[in-house]
Design an enzyme around this catalytic site. Structure first.
Site, PDB file in Angstrom:
ATOM      1  CB  VAL A   1      40.939  34.575  39.030  1.00 38.44           C
ATOM      2  CG1 VAL A   1      39.569  34.814  39.679  1.00 38.44           C
ATOM      3  CG2 VAL A   1      41.232  33.083  38.974  1.00 38.44           C
TER       4      VAL A   1
ATOM      5  N   GLY B   1      45.588  29.637  33.890  1.00 38.17           N
ATOM      6  CA  GLY B   1      44.630  30.695  33.652  1.00 38.17           C
ATOM      7  C   GLY B   1      44.784  31.844  34.614  1.00 38.17           C
TER       8      GLY B   1
ATOM      9  CB  VAL C   1      41.607  38.062  41.602  1.00 39.61           C
ATOM     10  CG1 VAL C   1      41.934  37.418  42.943  1.00 39.61           C
ATOM     11  CG2 VAL C   1      40.303  38.845  41.683  1.00 39.61           C
ATOM     12  N   GLY C   2      44.361  37.449  40.118  1.00 41.18           N
ATOM     13  CA  GLY C   2      45.605  36.692  40.109  1.00 41.18           C
ATOM     14  C   GLY C   2      45.674  35.766  38.913  1.00 41.18           C
ATOM     15  CB  SER C   3      48.004  34.873  36.591  1.00 36.68           C
ATOM     16  OG  SER C   3      47.414  36.030  36.054  1.00 36.68           O
ATOM     17  N   GLY C   4      47.514  31.860  37.437  1.00 35.17           N
ATOM     18  CA  GLY C   4      48.131  30.591  37.767  1.00 35.17           C
ATOM     19  C   GLY C   4      48.620  29.905  36.516  1.00 35.17           C
TER      20      GLY C   4
ATOM     21  CE  LYS D   1      41.521  29.116  37.306  1.00 32.87           C
ATOM     22  NZ  LYS D   1      42.355  29.079  38.511  1.00 32.87           N
TER      23      LYS D   1
ATOM     24  CG  ASP E   1      45.445  21.145  42.119  1.00 35.44           C
ATOM     25  OD1 ASP E   1      46.362  20.705  42.841  1.00 35.44           O
ATOM     26  OD2 ASP E   1      45.554  22.186  41.437  1.00 35.44           O
TER      27      ASP E   1
END
Length: 400
Positions: free
Chosen positions: A31, A29, A23-26, A46, A147
């Site tokens: 997901v 981490g 789904v994506g990264s940050g 996650k 956050d």
């Protein structure tokens, strides 16, 4: 979609979770959407990037401490029970990489809805109230998010309700004793900018930043390109322009946002439930739903009779636009008609500013699709003008 763990198809004990889509990264981490083979349900996984938290070559004792802390924080966050918070089901580990098992939310982040234009007031109040309810449920369990920001607030496709995600991760990140601190400078409270732990009222400040952006179109300080140090100093020392200076923002909503943005935590609302009640008062101020407008009523008259009763109708109208867009494409006449209905309903709810803005967007889109001066664009700009006049009429009636 390719991403981390792309060489794996299953993770967890006995390969319980089948990886479906990255789904994506940050920063801390990434997901995955996954399938729980035991409970036969879709979940989100996650994964935490341990190299960001403990270094690339941590000793085994350090890893054990971090894993234990992660399990404890996950257990605490899993106790939060709210319709507006993404549930945490479990935590597990894949090799040396811990991960959370969470409710999968089929939707888009609130950040996708924000930009240079404000959101309609009814939508702002609805989503802000839901975020505040989610925070209240978490704070009742002594769980602080730390956050709150638009990308951590997902809007479900099915019903346009919000889900707050990533509860528990920020305290875990803070507790790793690295040089990293959880939080996003655009939405971070003054005390968090000073690297203090913060408490429930820190979440309320961040909610105030998000609400400010919803009603004005921009954050209270800076933008995503601003330096973190400059943003921290602004949060600690500067006052933003009052959102009420934007036309159409009711004074009680302006006062609430400014109270949430107070520099001192003790000057903010006492708790999230106070915020929920204050938002409900703003919705009531917009007016209670009344009978259908008569042909003699103009937009300014209709704007007095709307409010909380319009919330479900607005949500249904927004979903109708989405579904029609998915089926037919953005430039189909059914989609344009549905957007016009949504714009008028927004104005009837008391948000004349939002109605004018929605009509303006329709007109600009029709200009792009069908060429300048086409009848659809001219009709849309005429609708925008009607609601601009209604806004001025409504404001003069309130001040007379």
């Amino acid at each position: 979609m390719r991403g981390p763990h792309q060489e794996r198809t299953r993770v967890g004990r006995d390969g319980r979770f089948e990886l479906v889509e990255h789904v994506g990264s940050g920063g801390f981490g990434h997901v995955w959407r996954a399938r729980d083979s035991v409970l036969a349900r879709e979940v989100a996984l996650k994964f935490l990037a341990l190299d960001r938290l403990v270094g690339r070559r941590p000793n085994p004792e350090r890893l054990a401490v971090v894993r234990d802390r992660f399990a404890r924080e996950s257990l605490i966050a899993a106790k939060v029970d709210s319709a507006f918070v993404a549930r945490i089901y479990d935590c597990d580990i894949d090799g040396d990489e811990p991960f959370l098992v969470m409710e999968y939310v089929d939707g888009r982040p609130l950040s996708d809805y924000l930009g240079s234009r404000p959101l309609p007031l009814a939508r702002t109040c609805r989503w802000s109230g839901q975020i505040a309810q989610g925070l209240a449920a978490a704070h009742d369990r002594s769980v602080v998010h730390r956050d709150i920001k638009p990308v951590n607030i997902l809007v479900r496709e099915a019903d346009s309700d919000v889900r707050i995600v990533d509860f528990g991760l920020s305290r875990f990140i803070d507790a790793t004793e690295t040089h990293s601190q959880a939080g996003t400078p655009l939405y971070m409270s003054p005390e968090r900018c000073r690297a203090e732990p913060g408490d429930e009222r820190s979440d309320l400040y961040s909610l105030g930043c998000v609400m400010y952006e919803m009603v004005t179109g921009w954050p209270p300080f800076g933008d995503e390109h601003a330096e973190a140090f400059a943003l921290a100093r602004a949060h600690e020392e500067q006052l933003p322009m009052r959102p009420g200076q934007a036309a159409g923002v009711p004074a009680p909503l302006d006062d609430l946002i400014m109270a949430l943005l107070a520099k001192e935590p003790r000057q903010r609302p006492d708790n999230a439930r106070v915020v929920v009640r204050a938002i409900a008062e703003v919705e009531r101020l917009l007016g209670d739903i009344g009978p259908e407008p008569s042909p003699e009523e103009g937009p300014a008259d209709q704007a007095h009779r709307a409010g909380t009763g319009f919330a479900d109708r607005l949500s249904a109208a927004e979903l109708n636009v989405r579904h029609l867009t998915t089926q037919h494409g953005r430039d189909h006449h059914l989609v344009i008609t549905a957007r016009i209905e949504l714009a008028d309903l927004t104005g009837q709810s008391g948000d004349t500013r939002g109605a004018a803005d929605l009509y303006d967007r329709i007109g600009r889109d029709c200009d792009d699709w069908y060429g300048p001066g086409n009848s659809l664009a001219l009709d849309a700009f005429e609708g925008m003008a009607r609601w601009v006049v209604a806004r001025g009429t409504t404001r003069s009636q309130h001040t007379s």
